[in-house]
Design a protein around this motif. Sequence first.
Motif, PDB file in Angstrom:
ATOM      1  N   ASN A  72      11.713  -2.115   1.581  1.00 38.25           N
ATOM      2  CA  ASN A  72      11.974  -3.113   0.670  1.00 38.25           C
ATOM      3  C   ASN A  72      12.014  -4.166   0.029  1.00 38.25           C
ATOM      4  O   ASN A  72      11.950  -4.080  -1.782  1.00 38.25           O
ATOM      5  CB  ASN A  72      13.497  -4.282   1.518  1.00 38.25           C
ATOM      6  CG  ASN A  72      14.717  -2.817   1.608  1.00 38.25           C
ATOM      7  OD1 ASN A  72      15.122  -1.477   1.236  1.00 38.25           O
ATOM      8  ND2 ASN A  72      15.256  -2.958   2.430  1.00 38.25           N
ATOM      9  N   THR A  73      10.480  -4.554   0.771  1.00 34.52           N
ATOM     10  CA  THR A  73       9.945  -5.721   0.838  1.00 34.52           C
ATOM     11  C   THR A  73       8.727  -4.751  -0.924  1.00 34.52           C
ATOM     12  O   THR A  73       8.020  -5.519  -1.690  1.00 34.52           O
ATOM     13  CB  THR A  73       9.271  -6.064   1.343  1.00 34.52           C
ATOM     14  OG1 THR A  73       9.688  -7.125   2.306  1.00 34.52           O
ATOM     15  CG2 THR A  73       7.623  -6.928   0.373  1.00 34.52           C
ATOM     16  N   TRP A  74       8.611  -3.729  -0.454  1.00 35.27           N
ATOM     17  CA  TRP A  74       7.504  -2.922  -1.317  1.00 35.27           C
ATOM     18  C   TRP A  74       8.479  -2.990  -2.462  1.00 35.27           C
ATOM     19  O   TRP A  74       7.006  -2.450  -3.969  1.00 35.27           O
ATOM     20  CB  TRP A  74       6.710  -2.037  -0.612  1.00 35.27           C
ATOM     21  CG  TRP A  74       5.903  -1.260  -1.688  1.00 35.27           C
ATOM     22  CD1 TRP A  74       6.001  -0.398  -2.650  1.00 35.27           C
ATOM     23  CD2 TRP A  74       4.649  -0.847  -2.190  1.00 35.27           C
ATOM     24  NE1 TRP A  74       5.143   0.497  -2.896  1.00 35.27           N
ATOM     25  CE2 TRP A  74       3.876  -0.262  -2.250  1.00 35.27           C
ATOM     26  CE3 TRP A  74       3.388  -1.933  -1.102  1.00 35.27           C
ATOM     27  CZ2 TRP A  74       2.358   0.234  -3.075  1.00 35.27           C
ATOM     28  CZ3 TRP A  74       2.346  -1.812  -1.433  1.00 35.27           C
ATOM     29  CH2 TRP A  74       2.163  -0.722  -2.316  1.00 35.27           C
ATOM     30  N   ARG A  75       9.174  -1.943  -2.678  1.00 36.91           N
ATOM     31  CA  ARG A  75      10.311  -2.391  -3.803  1.00 36.91           C
ATOM     32  C   ARG A  75       9.881  -3.545  -4.473  1.00 36.91           C
ATOM     33  O   ARG A  75      10.258  -3.616  -5.984  1.00 36.91           O
ATOM     34  CB  ARG A  75      11.375  -1.897  -3.632  1.00 36.91           C
ATOM     35  CG  ARG A  75      12.235  -1.209  -4.290  1.00 36.91           C
ATOM     36  CD  ARG A  75      13.465  -0.447  -4.183  1.00 36.91           C
ATOM     37  NE  ARG A  75      13.936   0.771  -3.418  1.00 36.91           N
ATOM     38  CZ  ARG A  75      13.927   0.467  -2.230  1.00 36.91           C
ATOM     39  NH1 ARG A  75      14.700  -0.505  -1.711  1.00 36.91           N
ATOM     40  NH2 ARG A  75      14.445   1.362  -1.177  1.00 36.91           N
ATOM     41  N   THR A  76      10.648  -4.523  -4.570  1.00 34.58           N
ATOM     42  CA  THR A  76      10.396  -5.344  -4.627  1.00 34.58           C
ATOM     43  C   THR A  76       9.010  -6.225  -5.621  1.00 34.58           C
ATOM     44  O   THR A  76       9.631  -6.923  -6.755  1.00 34.58           O
ATOM     45  CB  THR A  76      11.027  -6.776  -4.281  1.00 34.58           C
ATOM     46  OG1 THR A  76      12.828  -6.380  -3.346  1.00 34.58           O
ATOM     47  CG2 THR A  76      11.192  -8.391  -4.692  1.00 34.58           C
ATOM     48  N   CYS A  77       7.778  -6.488  -4.603  1.00 31.59           N
ATOM     49  CA  CYS A  77       6.785  -6.193  -5.675  1.00 31.59           C
ATOM     50  C   CYS A  77       6.175  -5.409  -6.467  1.00 31.59           C
ATOM     51  O   CYS A  77       6.092  -5.745  -7.560  1.00 31.59           O
ATOM     52  CB  CYS A  77       5.828  -6.569  -4.028  1.00 31.59           C
ATOM     53  SG  CYS A  77       5.744  -7.613  -3.057  1.00 31.59           S
ATOM     54  N   SER A  78       6.865  -3.795  -6.177  1.00 35.63           N
ATOM     55  CA  SER A  78       6.776  -3.080  -7.517  1.00 35.63           C
ATOM     56  C   SER A  78       7.225  -3.587  -8.283  1.00 35.63           C
ATOM     57  O   SER A  78       7.240  -3.554  -9.691  1.00 35.63           O
ATOM     58  CB  SER A  78       6.761  -1.871  -6.615  1.00 35.63           C
ATOM     59  OG  SER A  78       6.447  -1.269  -5.799  1.00 35.63           O
ATOM     60  N   ARG A  79       8.582  -4.262  -8.164  1.00 37.91           N
ATOM     61  CA  ARG A  79       9.937  -4.142  -9.473  1.00 37.91           C
ATOM     62  C   ARG A  79       8.754  -5.161 -10.313  1.00 37.91           C
ATOM     63  O   ARG A  79       8.899  -5.193 -11.720  1.00 37.91           O
ATOM     64  CB  ARG A  79      10.811  -4.294  -9.120  1.00 37.91           C
ATOM     65  CG  ARG A  79      11.841  -4.585 -10.243  1.00 37.91           C
ATOM     66  CD  ARG A  79      13.513  -5.380  -9.862  1.00 37.91           C
ATOM     67  NE  ARG A  79      13.701  -4.354  -9.010  1.00 37.91           N
ATOM     68  CZ  ARG A  79      14.370  -4.155  -7.451  1.00 37.91           C
ATOM     69  NH1 ARG A  79      13.317  -5.683  -6.908  1.00 37.91           N
ATOM     70  NH2 ARG A  79      14.359  -3.646  -6.404  1.00 37.91           N
ATOM     71  N   ASP A  80       8.443  -6.260  -9.522  1.00 41.75           N
ATOM     72  CA  ASP A  80       8.174  -7.198 -10.558  1.00 41.75           C
ATOM     73  C   ASP A  80       6.476  -7.752 -10.927  1.00 41.75           C
ATOM     74  O   ASP A  80       6.281  -7.634 -12.219  1.00 41.75           O
ATOM     75  CB  ASP A  80       7.291  -8.665  -9.292  1.00 41.75           C
ATOM     76  CG  ASP A  80       8.759  -8.900  -8.373  1.00 41.75           C
ATOM     77  OD1 ASP A  80      10.242  -9.029  -9.016  1.00 41.75           O
ATOM     78  OD2 ASP A  80       8.688 -10.050  -7.081  1.00 41.75           O
ATOM     79  N   ALA A  81       6.168  -5.904 -10.192  1.00 37.14           N
ATOM     80  CA  ALA A  81       4.709  -6.054 -11.114  1.00 37.14           C
ATOM     81  C   ALA A  81       4.964  -4.987 -12.157  1.00 37.14           C
ATOM     82  O   ALA A  81       3.946  -5.103 -12.423  1.00 37.14           O
ATOM     83  CB  ALA A  81       3.637  -4.907 -10.537  1.00 37.14           C
TER      84      ALA A  81
END
Length: 301
Positions: A143-152
Amino acid sequence: MSISVLERQSDESIQSQLRRSIIAAIHAGQMTPGQKLLPSRRLAEQLGIARNTVTAVYEELVARGYLDALPRQGYFVGRGLPADAGQIRKEAQAPLRGGAIDWQGRPKQAPSTLRHIVKPSNWQDFDYPFIYGQVDPNLFPINTWRTCSRDALGRAAIDWWTADRAVEDDPLLIEQIRTQILPQRGIFVREDQILVTLGTQQGIYLLARLLARHGTRVGIEVPGYPDGRNIFAAEQAEIVDLPVDAEGADLSAAGPLDLAVLTPAHQCPTMVSMSERRRDRVYATARAHGTILIEDDFEGE
């Protein structure tokens, strides 16, 4: 238009199966250059799949040159492709101008003959897969990785990471590595002493290019990381086997080494941690012979 039956229980996605089936039909001559394909809606209804899946496959095959898209007319088999698989084979086997190249003699190394990491493609189906280097979805912060990917992928972020920074890494990442990760291992460095690579293989490759040449004596753990051995062997280095016992890699019988690649934290695949006594002995040997120690801290994160 001949499309193979799609296997819904297959590990291969429906989109991938459809793409492969169309390409196979083109190469087999079942679909000829200029032939019009079924509209995406109609093909989707025949196959019982989503129209978006068919459209995505068509668009990808247009990008790869297999299909041509004509506005308000539809999709057609590309006219620049060979008519059949026989023609493709003939062109691939035809000798080059000036004579055929001796591909067996030209490369200084034959990668296909080297030992590589081998694992079954369905390793996730095993209750206890004895492999390493794979992400455990139960431990990975998805979930954290998905959020970071979305921000990137945000508009402002894209302007940042698509800039041409040929000689520098992301300063924010470097700062986190320098102040948070390395100090936990007793390592204190400046920003210009950190180089971010695409992974272990690229890191070892760069070190091999810089430090190894014909005759360089490189100690490699046995058993150990096969790609590390292959990379240094490609530089024509002399590979020296370092046996691994209950205390870790043993350099006592190796003689003077120029380099030694070690995994002291958790040796792979034995998972032995190098003892403090063995570490002291390795340091003493390295100082005496001027050996550069390369630590592969593959579980550091």
